[in-house]
Design a protein around this motif. Structure first.
Motif, mmCIF file in Angstrom:
data_model
loop_
_atom_site.group_PDB
_atom_site.id
_atom_site.type_symbol
_atom_site.label_atom_id
_atom_site.label_comp_id
_atom_site.label_asym_id
_atom_site.label_seq_id
_atom_site.Cartn_x
_atom_site.Cartn_y
_atom_site.Cartn_z
ATOM 1 N N SER A 23 16.456 -11.765 54.202
ATOM 2 C CA SER A 23 17.560 -12.296 55.007
ATOM 3 C C SER A 23 17.213 -13.677 55.543
ATOM 4 C CB SER A 23 17.869 -11.336 56.156
ATOM 5 O OG SER A 23 18.904 -11.842 56.968
ATOM 6 N N GLU A 24 15.953 -13.843 56.016
ATOM 7 C CA GLU A 24 15.496 -15.147 56.480
ATOM 8 C C GLU A 24 15.488 -16.172 55.344
ATOM 9 O OE1 GLU A 24 14.590 -16.366 59.470
ATOM 10 O OE2 GLU A 24 15.262 -14.504 60.415
ATOM 11 N N ALA A 25 15.297 -15.677 54.117
ATOM 12 C CA ALA A 25 15.275 -16.581 52.958
ATOM 13 C C ALA A 25 16.668 -16.991 52.512
ATOM 14 C CB ALA A 25 14.547 -15.911 51.793
ATOM 15 N N GLY A 26 17.690 -16.449 53.172
ATOM 16 C CA GLY A 26 19.051 -16.862 52.859
ATOM 17 C C GLY A 26 19.764 -15.977 51.855
ATOM 18 N N ILE A 27 19.184 -14.841 51.484
ATOM 19 C CA ILE A 27 19.824 -13.934 50.545
ATOM 20 C C ILE A 27 20.916 -13.162 51.284
ATOM 21 C CG2 ILE A 27 19.457 -12.094 48.860
ATOM 22 C CD1 ILE A 27 17.963 -14.724 48.308
ATOM 23 N N THR A 28 22.091 -13.010 50.654
ATOM 24 C CA THR A 28 23.190 -12.310 51.303
ATOM 25 C C THR A 28 22.857 -10.832 51.487
ATOM 26 O OG1 THR A 28 24.284 -11.810 49.203
ATOM 27 C CG2 THR A 28 24.846 -13.897 50.274
ATOM 28 N N LEU A 80 12.657 -25.300 54.718
ATOM 29 C CA LEU A 80 13.611 -26.276 54.174
ATOM 30 C C LEU A 80 14.751 -25.629 53.404
ATOM 31 C CD1 LEU A 80 11.036 -28.896 52.818
ATOM 32 C CD2 LEU A 80 12.186 -28.882 55.055
ATOM 33 N N GLN A 81 14.985 -24.322 53.606
ATOM 34 C CA GLN A 81 15.907 -23.602 52.733
ATOM 35 C C GLN A 81 17.348 -24.109 52.808
ATOM 36 O OE1 GLN A 81 15.859 -19.511 53.879
ATOM 37 N NE2 GLN A 81 16.565 -19.879 55.959
ATOM 38 N N ASN A 82 17.725 -24.760 53.896
ATOM 39 C CA ASN A 82 19.101 -25.273 54.025
ATOM 40 C C ASN A 82 19.294 -26.633 53.368
ATOM 41 O OD1 ASN A 82 19.907 -23.002 55.540
ATOM 42 N ND2 ASN A 82 19.148 -23.943 57.437
ATOM 43 N N TRP A 102 18.654 -24.153 45.733
ATOM 44 C CA TRP A 102 17.696 -23.383 44.932
ATOM 45 C C TRP A 102 16.484 -22.904 45.737
ATOM 46 C CZ3 TRP A 102 13.089 -25.936 45.160
ATOM 47 C CH2 TRP A 102 13.140 -27.314 45.403
ATOM 48 N N LEU A 103 16.331 -23.355 46.968
ATOM 49 C CA LEU A 103 15.155 -22.983 47.749
ATOM 50 C C LEU A 103 15.075 -21.484 48.073
ATOM 51 C CD1 LEU A 103 14.737 -26.038 50.142
ATOM 52 C CD2 LEU A 103 13.133 -25.226 48.395
#
Length: 521
Positions: free
Chosen positions: A307-312, A367-369, A373-374
């Motif tokens: 979730s922190e990595a941005g996965i839905t 820097l995921q935002n 592709w991050l």
């Protein structure tokens, strides 16, 4: 003599293929009701995290008239995850007297009582509106894990031909991985990973236990136990014949009987033994790094990490399946490579690679935002960390514990290793949510530092132990221990064997005796 020696390796190769049906059934049934459940319970709390926390809030509000504050809820959840390890520590400590009194097979059977009780407590907690039942169930399930990860390797090592004990030990490790994978599959929203069916995830625990109870009673007890503890030579002979699949077991009976007069060292005696001081230090550091390197944090909190990595939220359960798939493949690969490449390069290389991928993971999360592709790079790094762990640190620490010490010292050595293992496991489960909340995307740098420290220590201290006798390994540590293996020490080594060939033979047997994953462990 020259014509006899070349024939021995060919005989050994023929024996390596001797897997009897009873041996295969015993290893599969034993692992399914033991190490499988350990792996399952490592990750089963991950999928229903949101629903369990909601259940905690609802129970608390009905009881006290208000919801739990955020800090208390985080602490309660951390205890839920980590208390499993406290039970594991208790189980590991009580295993020695239990296996001595009841035997190896019957210890595994009796241990299923803990699993069934734990399953009922956790599966019925929502119906009873008691979150304390879930906590108690986790403790009891931890006791089951502690007992099984100690008793199962003993049983398997004592019923198998010495030539394949190392390979048979991989069954334990692989079933841990399969247990993790099964928990992730059953935790999918379409199955039990939803608000109404999550208690079934814990009720499923009874199935492997009942299967083990239905199979093990029809298999013999450990012949080693029957001979040395019960003085039942005929029973031991029959058990050897059943498991080894041959009629002439006189050599095995003589080899087991030779251990009758071995005097075991206590934990305190081992800690005071100057000749193994650096071996003990190495085991403690390696086992601590094994648990504190961050792998269990990933298993316990995979969903929150993704979730922190941005996965839905909808994709997380399916992405999570890839982690255990990678672990299974890596565990199998490690089992094939460890006797070829050696312990030292796999262990140091595994920790070293984890440092690299933890560092990249920290950058990608921070820097995921900034790029679409991050998040995918974060997923790759997590999978790479898991693979790096499994190729070396995942199983070798237990192998080293078996290789460093004489037969009389092994039980005490494994108690020390198990204590460090479970306490470190508890620390990770308890503290990671607070580390994650405090450091956010930099939380994995803590594990990178642990891995770097472990790799550095092992680079300077750990000798290669592949194909080495206990004497040669002790000689490698002698300078650091400031002892010389002369006089009493050499006499002790010599008295345990009749010739140099026999010494190699006996060491191989005791080495493979100690090869367990008791542990992940």
């Amino acid at each position: 003599m020259a014509t006899v020696v070349p024939l021995m390796p060919r005989t050994s190769r023929r024996e390596k293929t001797d897997w009897s049906g009873s041996l295969i059934i015993a290893s599969l049934a034993g692992a399914f009701g033991s190490s499988f459940l350990y792996g399952y319970n490592l990750s089963v709390v991950n999928a229903p995290t949101v629903y369990i926390k909601r259940f905690y809030n609802e129970s608390w509000e009905r009881r006290y008239g208000h919801v739990i504050d955020g800090g208390t809820l985080t602490l309660l959840w951390s205890i839920t995850v980590s208390i499993f390890s406290i039970g594991g520590l208790v189980g590991a400590i009580i295993t020695t007297p239990i296996v001595k009194f009841f035997g190896r097979k019957h210890t595994l059977l009796i241990n299923n009582v803990f699993a069934v009780v734990a399953a009922l407590l956790m599966a019925l907690c929502q119906l009873a509106e008691s979150f304390e039942m879930l906590l108690l169930g986790r403790i009891v399930m931890g006791i089951h894990a502690g007992v099984s990860l100690s008793a199962l390797p003993i049983y398997l090592s004592e019923i198998s031909p010495k030539e394949i004990r190392g390979s048979l030990g991989q069954v334990t490790a692989i079933f841990i991985c399969i247990g993790v994978f099964t928990a992730q599959v059953l935790g999918l929203p379409e199955i039990f990973g939803n608000e109404f069916r999550w208690p079934y995830l814990f009720g499923v625990i009874v199935v492997p236990s009942l299967i083990q109870v239905g199979i093990l009673p029809f298999l013999p007890e450990s012949p080693h136990y029957l001979l040395l503890e019960k003085n039942d030579k005929s029973g031991a002979e029959k058990a050897f014949r059943t498991f080894l699949g041959k009629d002439d077991v006189s050599h095995e009976l003589e080899e087991s009987d030779a251990q009758r007069n071995v005097k075991l060292e206590s934990v305190l005696q081992l800690l005071r033994n100057r000749s193994v001081r650096w071996q003990i230090i190495t085991v403690i550091i390696t086992m601590a790094c094994y648990q504190l390197c961050g792998l269990n944090a990933i298993w316990y909190y995979t969903n929150s990490i993704f979730s922190e990595a941005g996965i839905t939220h909808q994709l997380i359960p399916y992405v999570t399946l890839s982690t255990s798939t990678v672990e299974i493949l890596s565990a199998v690969s490690s089992g094939l490579a460890v006797e070829r490449l050696g312990r030292r390069p796999l262990l140091i290389g595994g920790f070293g690679l984890m440092v690299i991928f933890f560092a990249i993971l920290t950058v990608s999360l921070t820097l995921q935002n900034h790029a679409y592709w991050l998040p995918y790079l974060s997923i790759f790094c997590i999978l790479a960390v898991i693979a790096s762990f499994c190729i070396g640190p995942g199983g070798i620490p237990f192998v080293l514990t078996g290789e460093f010490f004489q037969q009389s010292q092994k039980p005490a050595a494994f108690v020390i290793a198990g204590t460090v293992n479970w306490l470190s496991n508890f620390s990770v489960g308890l503290l990671f949510p607070f580390i994650q909340a405090g450091l956010q995307t930099f939380c994995f740098l803590v594990f990178a530092v642990v891995c770097l420290a472990g790799a550095t220590y092992l680079f300077f201290v750990l000798p290669e132990t592949k194909n080495k006798t206990i004497n040669e390994i002790s000689q490698a540590f002698a300078k650091r221990n400031k002892v010389t293996l002369e006089g009493r020490e050499m006499s002790q080594f010599s008295s345990e064997t009749k010739s140099s060939e026999e010494q190699e033979h006996n060491f191989s047997s005791t080495l493979e005796n100690g090869e367990t994953k008791s542990s992940i462990l």
